[in-house]
Write an enzyme that holds these catalytic residues in place. Structure first.
Site, PDB file in Angstrom:
ATOM      1  N   CYS A   1       0.832  -1.207   0.000  1.00 36.11           N
ATOM      2  CA  CYS A   1       0.000   0.000   0.000  1.00 36.11           C
ATOM      3  C   CYS A   1       0.872   1.265   0.000  1.00 36.11           C
ATOM      4  O   CYS A   1       1.604   1.500  -0.941  1.00 36.11           O
ATOM      5  CB  CYS A   1      -0.996  -0.026   1.154  1.00 36.11           C
TER       6      CYS A   1
ATOM      7  N   HIS B   1      -4.358  -4.589  -0.205  1.00 31.96           N
ATOM      8  CA  HIS B   1      -4.132  -5.124   1.142  1.00 31.96           C
ATOM      9  C   HIS B   1      -4.551  -6.589   1.201  1.00 31.96           C
ATOM     10  O   HIS B   1      -5.502  -6.951   1.900  1.00 31.96           O
ATOM     11  CB  HIS B   1      -4.929  -4.333   2.172  1.00 31.96           C
TER      12      HIS B   1
ATOM     13  N   GLU C   1      -3.294  -8.794   2.800  1.00 32.97           N
ATOM     14  CA  GLU C   1      -3.066  -9.312   4.157  1.00 32.97           C
ATOM     15  C   GLU C   1      -4.226  -9.023   5.102  1.00 32.97           C
ATOM     16  O   GLU C   1      -4.254  -9.550   6.228  1.00 32.97           O
ATOM     17  CB  GLU C   1      -1.777  -8.710   4.738  1.00 32.97           C
TER      18      GLU C   1
END
Length: 301
Positions: A142, A235, A237
């Protein structure tokens, strides 16, 4: 295979409850296999949540990882106890004479500032320069990806009229790149950002390859020469409820925030989020670790 973390790290209990294989340093030292040294530069204010998100993904591989958590010495973290940083984190100064197999640079909620306005920018530049000669492969996430693209290649970021917020469909643009091994041609990933990098700027840098993008969310995955640098603008994750927490936090602050797109069932924030990015998130991190860290790193760093 396990990840090696401090036995007192709070994330350890969370990971064990999810059957993620973790190992204490004491147990790991009795084995004859060399663990991969992975540093995580955690720029997020929600440090413990980010720890769990990343450790959950990198722990889901057949590799033993020795994880080192890093924070910025030039920035005062107000959302985490100093005791937590003292107990579990190091600074760049602590490790600058070491070498690492892999480095993860997280996002940070500073994207509306110019890079030079960020109070730890000079320190981050030193870390990114260090990574070019002391790290086998670096994964930027990001804002960390925007920072890396700007520092290494001069790629600018641009403000968005509205926050890019939700879960978006992406298309694979390069079929035969190892980072995307096993990816479907179309896959989902969350985004949560106020700025963007543009596809034309990426394609204008001959050293960079655009791997995946979205018609709505734009650039997502970019890779540098030989996979030494990987950039993920989304993102992958994120946990199931991360976007929900961000949405509720901004509403409580009285901010004008839309419901995250393609996230809640029927786009209704009173219903349960639909997780459509988990498998490709795991695949992204495992491919990075396997093909660009484990397969490329020397036995003796």
């Amino acid at each position: 295979m396990p990840i090696i973390i401090d036995k007192d790290l709070p994330a350890r209990k969370v990971l064990q409850e999810e059957n993620i294989f973790v190992m204490t340093k004491e147990r790991a030292e009795t084995q004859d296999i060399r663990a991969l040294k992975i540093a995580i530069l955690n720029l997020m204010p929600t440090k413990q949540e980010t720890e769990a998100q990343l450790l959950r993904l990198i722990g889901n591989t057949p590799l033993q990882l020795d994880v080192h958590l890093l924070h910025m010495e030039s920035h005062l973290s107000r959302n985490v106890a100093q005791e937590h940083l003292t107990s579990f984190y190091k600074t760049f100064r602590d490790i600058e004479n070491e070498k690492f197999d892999g480095l993860i640079i997280t996002g940070a909620p500073v994207e509306t500032l110019s890079f030079e306005e960020v109070d730890y920018w000079e320190e981050l530049k030193r870390i990114m320069e260090y990574s070019k000669t002391n790290v086998t492969s670096t994964l930027h996430i990001c804002w960390g990806a925007q920072a890396g693209l700007y520092h290494h290649y001069g790629v600018q970021k641009y403000p968005l009229k509205e926050k890019m917020f939700g879960v978006f469909e992406h298309e694979v643009r390069e079929q035969h790149v190892k980072l995307l091994q096993g990816f479907d041609e179309l896959f989902f990933a969350p985004h949560s950002r106020h700025t963007e990098v543009r596809e034309n700027d990426i394609r204008g840098v001959k050293e960079l390859t655009l791997l995946a993008n979205s018609e709505e969310a734009g650039v997502h995955l970019v890779i540098g020469p030989e996979g030494r640098q990987v950039f993920a603008l989304g993102h992958s994750e994120y946990s199931c409820d991360t976007l929900k927490q961000e949405y509720e936090r901004d509403r409580q602050k009285g901010l004008n925030i839309d419901v995250p797109k393609n996230y809640f069932k029927h786009d209704n924030p009173n219903e349960k989020p639909l997780v459509r990015w988990r498998s490709h998130g795991n695949l992204l991190f495992s491919n990075w670790l396997n093909y660009y860290v484990y397969q490329e790193t020397p036995y003796v760093l």
